[in-house]
Design a protein around this motif. Structure first.
Motif, PDB file in Angstrom:
ATOM      1  N   ASP A 280      -2.402  15.247   4.348  1.00 14.89           N
ATOM      2  CA  ASP A 280      -1.214  16.003   4.699  1.00 14.89           C
ATOM      3  C   ASP A 280      -1.450  16.661   6.054  1.00 14.89           C
ATOM      4  O   ASP A 280      -2.387  17.453   6.215  1.00 14.89           O
ATOM      5  N   ALA A 281      -0.624  16.332   7.046  1.00 13.89           N
ATOM      6  CA  ALA A 281      -0.852  16.811   8.409  1.00 13.89           C
ATOM      7  C   ALA A 281      -0.719  18.325   8.514  1.00 13.89           C
ATOM      8  O   ALA A 281      -1.423  18.954   9.313  1.00 13.89           O
ATOM      9  N   GLU A 282       0.170  18.923   7.725  1.00 19.36           N
ATOM     10  CA  GLU A 282       0.321  20.374   7.799  1.00 19.36           C
ATOM     11  C   GLU A 282      -0.915  21.079   7.235  1.00 19.36           C
ATOM     12  O   GLU A 282      -1.412  22.037   7.822  1.00 19.36           O
ATOM     13  N   LEU A 283      -1.423  20.580   6.109  1.00 21.10           N
ATOM     14  CA  LEU A 283      -2.648  21.145   5.552  1.00 21.10           C
ATOM     15  C   LEU A 283      -3.820  20.953   6.513  1.00 21.10           C
ATOM     16  O   LEU A 283      -4.664  21.836   6.672  1.00 21.10           O
ATOM     17  N   PHE A 284      -3.845  19.779   7.147  1.00 20.86           N
ATOM     18  CA  PHE A 284      -4.897  19.506   8.126  1.00 20.86           C
ATOM     19  C   PHE A 284      -4.798  20.487   9.296  1.00 20.86           C
ATOM     20  O   PHE A 284      -5.809  21.028   9.772  1.00 20.86           O
ATOM     21  N   GLY A 285      -3.568  20.735   9.773  1.00 18.00           N
ATOM     22  CA  GLY A 285      -3.372  21.672  10.872  1.00 18.00           C
ATOM     23  C   GLY A 285      -3.817  23.077  10.519  1.00 18.00           C
ATOM     24  O   GLY A 285      -4.421  23.781  11.346  1.00 18.00           O
ATOM     25  N   GLU A 286      -3.541  23.509   9.289  1.00 16.95           N
ATOM     26  CA  GLU A 286      -4.000  24.823   8.827  1.00 16.95           C
ATOM     27  C   GLU A 286      -5.520  24.865   8.763  1.00 16.95           C
ATOM     28  O   GLU A 286      -6.155  25.846   9.177  1.00 16.95           O
ATOM     29  N   TRP A 287      -6.108  23.799   8.232  1.00 18.96           N
ATOM     30  CA  TRP A 287      -7.566  23.720   8.092  1.00 18.96           C
ATOM     31  C   TRP A 287      -8.249  23.750   9.464  1.00 18.96           C
ATOM     32  O   TRP A 287      -9.288  24.408   9.638  1.00 18.96           O
ATOM     33  N   LEU A 288      -7.661  23.064  10.445  1.00 19.95           N
ATOM     34  CA  LEU A 288      -8.219  23.075  11.794  1.00 19.95           C
ATOM     35  C   LEU A 288      -8.405  24.492  12.321  1.00 19.95           C
ATOM     36  O   LEU A 288      -9.388  24.796  13.000  1.00 19.95           O
ATOM     37  N   LEU A 289      -7.427  25.353  12.003  1.00 18.89           N
ATOM     38  CA  LEU A 289      -7.423  26.700  12.551  1.00 18.89           C
ATOM     39  C   LEU A 289      -8.151  27.714  11.677  1.00 18.89           C
ATOM     40  O   LEU A 289      -8.700  28.696  12.180  1.00 18.89           O
ATOM     41  N   SER A 290      -8.175  27.462  10.381  1.00 16.35           N
ATOM     42  CA  SER A 290      -8.754  28.457   9.473  1.00 16.35           C
ATOM     43  C   SER A 290     -10.183  28.142   9.047  1.00 16.35           C
ATOM     44  O   SER A 290     -10.962  29.061   8.765  1.00 16.35           O
ATOM     45  N   SER A 291     -10.556  26.860   9.007  1.00 15.81           N
ATOM     46  CA  SER A 291     -11.852  26.491   8.420  1.00 15.81           C
ATOM     47  C   SER A 291     -12.741  25.646   9.319  1.00 15.81           C
ATOM     48  O   SER A 291     -13.899  25.403   8.981  1.00 15.81           O
ATOM     49  N   PHE A 292     -12.240  25.185  10.435  1.00 17.29           N
ATOM     50  CA  PHE A 292     -12.994  24.244  11.264  1.00 17.29           C
ATOM     51  C   PHE A 292     -13.253  24.839  12.648  1.00 17.29           C
ATOM     52  O   PHE A 292     -12.432  25.575  13.196  1.00 17.29           O
ATOM     53  N   SER A 293     -14.401  24.511  13.183  1.00 21.57           N
ATOM     54  CA  SER A 293     -14.630  24.699  14.614  1.00 21.57           C
ATOM     55  C   SER A 293     -15.736  23.740  15.042  1.00 21.57           C
ATOM     56  O   SER A 293     -16.605  23.368  14.248  1.00 21.57           O
ATOM     57  N   TYR A 294     -15.677  23.333  16.272  1.00 13.89           N
ATOM     58  CA  TYR A 294     -16.702  22.480  16.869  1.00 13.89           C
ATOM     59  C   TYR A 294     -17.120  23.156  18.170  1.00 13.89           C
ATOM     60  O   TYR A 294     -16.313  23.306  19.083  1.00 13.89           O
ATOM     61  N   GLU A 295     -18.360  23.624  18.209  1.00 18.93           N
ATOM     62  CA  GLU A 295     -18.849  24.419  19.336  1.00 18.93           C
ATOM     63  C   GLU A 295     -17.934  25.619  19.572  1.00 18.93           C
ATOM     64  O   GLU A 295     -17.600  25.969  20.706  1.00 18.93           O
ATOM     65  N   ASN A 296     -17.521  26.232  18.454  1.00 23.09           N
ATOM     66  CA  ASN A 296     -16.649  27.414  18.443  1.00 23.09           C
ATOM     67  C   ASN A 296     -15.285  27.146  19.087  1.00 23.09           C
ATOM     68  O   ASN A 296     -14.659  28.042  19.647  1.00 23.09           O
ATOM     69  N   GLN A 297     -14.834  25.901  18.976  1.00 26.94           N
ATOM     70  CA  GLN A 297     -13.530  25.511  19.518  1.00 26.94           C
ATOM     71  C   GLN A 297     -12.745  24.748  18.455  1.00 26.94           C
ATOM     72  O   GLN A 297     -13.323  24.118  17.575  1.00 26.94           O
ATOM     73  N   THR A 298     -11.425  24.813  18.569  1.00 23.96           N
ATOM     74  CA  THR A 298     -10.560  24.016  17.710  1.00 23.96           C
ATOM     75  C   THR A 298      -9.244  23.789  18.445  1.00 23.96           C
ATOM     76  O   THR A 298      -9.107  24.135  19.617  1.00 23.96           O
ATOM     77  N   LEU A 299      -8.276  23.181  17.759  1.00 24.45           N
ATOM     78  CA  LEU A 299      -7.002  22.895  18.406  1.00 24.45           C
ATOM     79  C   LEU A 299      -5.848  23.170  17.468  1.00 24.45           C
ATOM     80  O   LEU A 299      -6.017  23.206  16.244  1.00 24.45           O
TER      81      LEU A 299
END
Length: 412
Positions: free
Chosen positions: A332-351
């Motif tokens: 689900d792209a919306e869940l993925f978008g939320e996860w990108l911002l709330s649970s993910f980072s790569y070198e302290n960056q996300t999108l």
């Protein structure tokens, strides 16, 4: 008991490109760098001459202008259209408070509450909000990612036309798909409008930004379209001046123009300082667009190359504007978008991205698609796409087959 709000207030959707904003703000508060690919806000500097025109203006009183805009700006805007190969007179140009007001005035003028507006989907998500405000029903004709979001067959439009159909609306080049409609496609649509006595409404905000040598055809240049065509336009994306809030409604249909002008009188006048800025914009040389077009094409090429190299991602090559629609291997792209911002980072960056469901009228479509705006410089864009690539490998709801995932991880 609390007071009820209006039905249109209840129906008004959240902006599809700002929907995840609270998650982005929270991510920033945690110290993460967030790359904004969710909204068409270019990072190209607004031309200095536009801002200087406002600084140097001698204005003892910032007064109301004529409801259709100042004569000086409309004359210069007619000159801009002339250089773009579109011949219109000043009394065919209504200056609006950005393209948004041009869209709203067009719907209020050309359709009655309960009338139907045919729009190819996916479409600019805010059309839904304008339709709700005007009491208009959108009837969607679905374009597919497999066909590069090309215009659906004319027969598909014929099939949905009813006695309540009043207009066909499209954005050319398209936001969100980047598809550039051909002159032949536009002529076919105009022919359909002529046969069924419909308006052809054309959003041309990205006119200058077509790539690989392509050029957009304005609906105003279609023979026989004088009574049918209404163009909605804006300086926002053309000159990287989104905050100026200056647009235009352009039509040769006098009855439409006069009615739209009465709506314009309701809000008195368009932004005075914005029109000064617009006058300066209309004087920029054609080389301004050449340079920006080359920059956006380089950003498009980078975005498409990186996306198409990611396992499970499907991404057609957009011909214009500065957006790309992509199918991602996620549940689900919306869940993925939320996860990108709330649970993910790569070198302290996300999108931050825009889930594509907000660009579709048909329920359940776009659930695995996103719109990405390639409006960042190449360095930041590369970093953002690297974050996306890593995120697609880590996301718990990914739909990549295990063996495909193993191959992908081996190349990270």
């Amino acid at each position: 008991m609390s007071l009820a709000i209006s039905q249109r207030g209840q129906d008004m959707p959240v902006s599809p490109f700002r929907k995840l904003a609270p998650f982005a703000e929270a991510a920033k508060q945690q110290g993460k760098k967030v790359y904004h690919l969710n909204i068409g806000q270019p990072d190209i500097a607004t031309p200095p001459s536009l801002l200087e025109a406002v600084r140097q203006a001698d204005i003892p009183v910032l007064a109301y202008s004529h409801g259709a805009g100042t004569d000086s700006y409309r004359r210069k805007l007619a000159g801009y259209y002339h250089r773009a190969g579109i011949e219109v007179t000043t009394d065919e140009i209504l200056v609006t408070t950005a393209g948004s007001e041009a869209i709203l005035f067009t719907l209020l003028t050309c359709l009655n509450p309960g009338d139907e507006l045919v729009v190819p989907e996916p479409f600019y998500g805010t059309y839904t909000a304008f339709a709700i405000a005007a009491g208009v029903k959108i009837v969607a004709i679905t374009a597919t990612i497999e066909d590069g979001f090309a215009l659906p067959p004319l027969a598909a439009f014929e099939q949905v036309i009813t006695p309540r159909t009043r207009a066909i609306l499209l954005c050319n080049p398209s936001n969100p798909t980047g598809h550039v409609y051909t002159r032949s496609e536009l002529e076919d649509l105009l022919g359909l409008c002529q046969r069924h006595n419909l308006y052809l409404l054309s959003d041309e905000a990205y006119r200058e930004y077509c790539y690989d040598g392509a050029r957009a055809t304005s609906a105003l240049n279609l023979p026989g379209g004088e009574e049918h065509v209404v163009v909605m336009d804006t300086i926002s994306k053309r000159y990287s001046a989104c905050g100026a809030r200056v647009g235009s409604l352009v039509t040769r249909n006098r009855t439409v123009f006069q009615a739209a002008f009465r709506f314009a009188q309701m809000r008195i006048s368009p932004p005075g300082l914005g029109m000064l800025l617009g006058e300066a914009a209309a004087e920029l040389p054609e080389s301004y667009f050449d340079e920006n077009r080359a920059e956006y094409q380089a950003r498009r090429d980078l975005t498409v190359r990186r996306l198409q190299a990611m396992p499970g991602v499907q991404c057609p090559v957009p011909g214009g504007a500065f957006y790309v629609m992509a199918h991602l291997p996620v549940d689900d792209a919306e869940l993925f978008g939320e996860w990108l911002l709330s649970s993910f980072s790569y070198e302290n960056q996300t999108l931050m991205l825009s889930p594509a469901s907000g660009f579709y009228q048909t329920p359940a479509l776009g659930r695995q698609q996103v719109r990405l705006a390639y409006v960042l410089n190449l360095h930041d864009l590369e970093a953002a796409l690297t974050c996306l690539e890593q995120a697609l490998l880590e996301y718990p709801g990914r739909t990549l087959a295990p063996q495909v995932l193993e191959v992908a991880e081996a190349h990270v």
